[in-house]
Design a protein around this motif. Sequence first.
Motif, PDB file in Angstrom:
ATOM      1  N   SER A 117       0.825  -1.208   0.000  1.00 45.07           N
ATOM      2  CA  SER A 117       0.000   0.000   0.000  1.00 45.07           C
ATOM      3  C   SER A 117       0.858   1.257   0.000  1.00 45.07           C
ATOM      4  O   SER A 117       0.594   2.212  -0.742  1.00 45.07           O
ATOM      5  N   ALA A 120       2.580   1.685  -3.461  1.00 46.96           N
ATOM      6  CA  ALA A 120       1.633   2.169  -4.469  1.00 46.96           C
ATOM      7  C   ALA A 120       1.301   3.639  -4.246  1.00 46.96           C
ATOM      8  O   ALA A 120       1.244   4.436  -5.191  1.00 46.96           O
ATOM      9  N   HIS A 121       1.097   4.019  -2.982  1.00 40.29           N
ATOM     10  CA  HIS A 121       0.775   5.419  -2.669  1.00 40.29           C
ATOM     11  C   HIS A 121       1.909   6.351  -3.058  1.00 40.29           C
ATOM     12  O   HIS A 121       1.685   7.405  -3.655  1.00 40.29           O
ATOM     13  N   ALA A 144       3.511  -4.224  -6.618  1.00 42.01           N
ATOM     14  CA  ALA A 144       2.616  -3.352  -5.872  1.00 42.01           C
ATOM     15  C   ALA A 144       1.791  -2.452  -6.771  1.00 42.01           C
ATOM     16  O   ALA A 144       0.719  -2.014  -6.403  1.00 42.01           O
ATOM     17  N   GLU A 219       7.194  -8.542   2.105  1.00 44.60           N
ATOM     18  CA  GLU A 219       6.326  -7.553   1.470  1.00 44.60           C
ATOM     19  C   GLU A 219       7.148  -6.649   0.562  1.00 44.60           C
ATOM     20  O   GLU A 219       8.356  -6.501   0.728  1.00 44.60           O
TER      21      GLU A 219
END
Length: 328
Positions: A117, A120-121, A144, A219
């Motif tokens: 997350s 991607a942000h 991602a 991750e």
Amino acid sequence: MLAAIGLDVRQEAAYRALVTVGAAELSDLARRLALPEADTERALRRLEQRGLAAQSSARAGRWVAAPPGVALGALLIQQRHELEQAELASALLTEEYRAEADEPAAHDLVEVVTGASAVAHRFHQLQLGATSEVCALVTGKPVAVTGMENESEERVAMRGVAYRVVVERDVLSLPSGITELTAALSRDEQCRVVDRVPTKLVVADASLAMVPLSGQAAEPAALVVHASGLLESLTGLFEAVWREAMPLRLGASGVREEDGQGPDAIDLEVLSLLLAGLTDASVAKQLDLGLRTVQRRVKGLMELTGVSTRLQLGWHAYERGWVARAPR
């Protein structure tokens, strides 16, 4: 539509219903909204706080809507004022940041972003902050962030920010690969293709870059690189890949024809995909054509150029301007 002034879906629905009927009992409004009375009352209380609704003084338990032109106008003016204040604060913080960044410490030149997350942000944030150009290397195996499929790209391109993108050939085989590339080209983005890109990479305004961290981490993670020798190296890497990549032309826009005898739009699509490394069968599948149709068009192009091999056809296509390493 009214989320910009702080209303959620239920509150907006309640206000719209009140505007439609002018006034309503709590129970009637709850039935109209198909909500429990308790939820309906909470929505009305929120509207009351925002000055959009009020309880009737003539009858207890009856709610009336405030006139939209007055009530919404006041909220919009307040919202604009808050945005102006935020813009001013942003400008002041930017000046402070630049003043501190004149002599940045080594550890401030690279950020480590961890988590799908967050990656991607930051990726979208980097694009939205661009003012002149975004350069990207796109792999066929995103982690991602999907290859070219993000709404930030369209929003940034609409502001006049230029895009130069190099994709791996595998992207052309993805279900949505051709669709996304066609959309990118329709926004006047420049797209090229190579067998493999060395890494996924995005560079904004030659001042900020983002590159994924590979490894056995559980991750996704990425590095955000600020102005430094490392950024110059990443920018140089992109330019080197860009120079060697083959331009993609999926339509006739911007491609000149010689004396009206040049290839048509479908010929150019076929030629572009063949030069990108696709087989005849793959080209036929991507363009929804028959295999014999593709082969017939290739034969026609070879006759047009007077060559006997596909290698010669590629060279002549480049010389005639049907494909080019730089915009003509």
